[in-house]
Design a protein around this motif. Structure first.
Motif, PDB file in Angstrom:
ATOM      1  N   THR A 144       0.820  -1.220   0.000  1.00 32.65           N
ATOM      2  CA  THR A 144       0.000   0.000   0.000  1.00 32.65           C
ATOM      3  C   THR A 144       0.851   1.265   0.000  1.00 32.65           C
ATOM      4  N   LEU A 164      -8.092  -4.829  -1.232  1.00 28.58           N
ATOM      5  CA  LEU A 164      -7.563  -3.538  -0.807  1.00 28.58           C
ATOM      6  C   LEU A 164      -8.136  -3.138   0.548  1.00 28.58           C
ATOM      7  N   VAL A 169      -6.494  -0.134   3.039  1.00 29.70           N
ATOM      8  CA  VAL A 169      -6.435   1.063   2.189  1.00 29.70           C
ATOM      9  C   VAL A 169      -7.627   1.964   2.498  1.00 29.70           C
TER      10      VAL A 169
END
Length: 386
Positions: A144, A164, A169
């Motif tokens: 990330t 993700l 994230v």
């Protein structure tokens, strides 16, 4: 809008390079100011499993008129600030960074930070949230890197969006369909394609297309083909694409019954015309992936009017409608794959209207419209009288 795309571009080859060129070209066709920041060197030789990182064609298939500079060298950090400055000098409204392997994250993070300093909105086009092969653990600090709250992350599969989220994230997340190539050669006559490939007119043809890597399951395909009944309609299989794994076991398998004389391996880079010939000769495209995020081969198959037999993994299961545009089978299950191939062999076909509609949903204009929405606040802020 002023758009900058950061990613590989011709003469670098591969699906991500084509994705970069298609995106930039589509935005330029819609009247936007576009530039591409590409790589002077992509992978170090030690990390590249193929024969060449370069496209043998002298000119790009698409995007030849897009302004670009190849300034990034992935393993040379001293090139990153200069490349970032070149991009920032254009004062872009939106910067799209192609993200497919964490190895490139430090370079991309450098470029993203410089672009933010001139007010650009950062968009991460995340093809793979984690590496396709090997353990993600050693790459964890880079998975990330560079992503910030306020950025946008686009994926081509809901499964990658969830990945993700799992990684923590905090950017805005959105799924957009994987666009099909905007330039597909005029469909080659199927009979002529089969003659060129020395395939009988009456044979059912199974096509695997793309780079051959372990996660793509070509060995599973060969085992499934070996299970097909000896009686019944004749069949052939094409495995078309450069091998990134040792093919000795595959060579032994196709040299022995029941595969002998029925499987052709086209090991190497295929031009657009060569690829079109393979699709024209095929009955169906087979993607027996062990794992996968998404694949540009699915919309490419649709572009050529072909259905797809694939596994229930990642975005592949999202892109193929079982029974309409193809068949879905469990991963790493040669028996189930053989049953699906036998269905095709015995006459199972897919709805050409459904395939055409699936292709129509994969347009690049729709992708650029998403970028236009992201750029809208910046465009309003610099409109006269705002």
């Amino acid at each position: 809008m002023r758009l900058a795309v950061v990613g590989p571009f011709h003469p670098l080859r591969g699906g991500i390079a084509l994705h970069t060129a298609e995106m930039a070209s589509a935005a330029r066709r819609r009247g936007h100011d576009v530039r591409v920041l590409s790589y002077s060197r992509l992978y170090p030789d030690l990390l590249f499993p193929g024969r060449s990182q370069l496209d043998p064609d002298s000119t790009p298939v698409v995007g030849a008129d897009v302004p670009r500079a190849a300034l990034l060298a992935s393993s040379a950090p001293w090139t990153w600030p200069r490349a970032a400055a070149w991009l920032a000098a254009a004062s872009p409204d939106v910067v799209v960074l192609q993200r497919w392997h964490p190895f490139f994250a430090p370079a991309l993070a450098t470029v993203a930070a410089r672009a933010r300093s001139v007010g650009a909105r950062i968009v991460w086009m995340v093809h793979n949230a984690r590496p396709h092969e090997g353990r993600a653990g050693p790459w964890r600090p880079l998975l990330t890197l560079g992503m910030r709250r306020g950025d946008v992350c686009l994926t081509h599969a809901a499964s990658e969006l969830e990945a993700l989220r799992t990684l923590g994230v905090k950017a805005e997340l959105s799924v957009v369909p994987h666009p099909a190539p905007s330039i597909v050669p005029k469909r080659v006559d199927g009979a002529a394609a089969r003659r060129a490939l020395q395939i009988p007119d009456e044979a059912i043809v199974f096509l695997f297309f793309g780079y051959v890597r372990r996660y793509k399951g070509v060995d599973v395909l060969l085992e499934a083909l070996a299970r097909l009944a000896e009686d019944g309609p004749p069949w052939r299989a094409l495995i078309a694409g450069e091998w990134y794994v040792d093919r000795a076991a595959a060579d032994r398998a196709v040299a022995r019954p029941p595969l002998r004389g029925r499987v052709s391996i086209l090991d190497g880079y295929l031009s657009t015309e060569d690829a079109a010939r393979c699709f024209a000769a095929s009955t169906v495209v087979v993607l027996p992936y062990r794992s996968g995020t998404q694949s540009g081969v699915v919309p490419l198959a649709y572009a050529h009017g072909r259905g797809v037999v694939t596994t229930r993994v990642g975005g592949l299961a999202e892109a193929v409608r079982h029974g309409e545009t193809g068949l879905l089978v469990p991963r790493e299950d040669p028996a189930a794959l053989a049953l699906a191939l036998e269905e095709i062999r015995r006459g199972r076909r897919f709805d050409p209207h459904a395939i055409g509609a699936a292709y129509a949903r994969c347009g690049w204009d729709g992708f650029v419209e998403v970028l236009e929405e992201i750029a809208a606040p910046a465009l309003r802020s610099r409109a006269p009288g705002s």
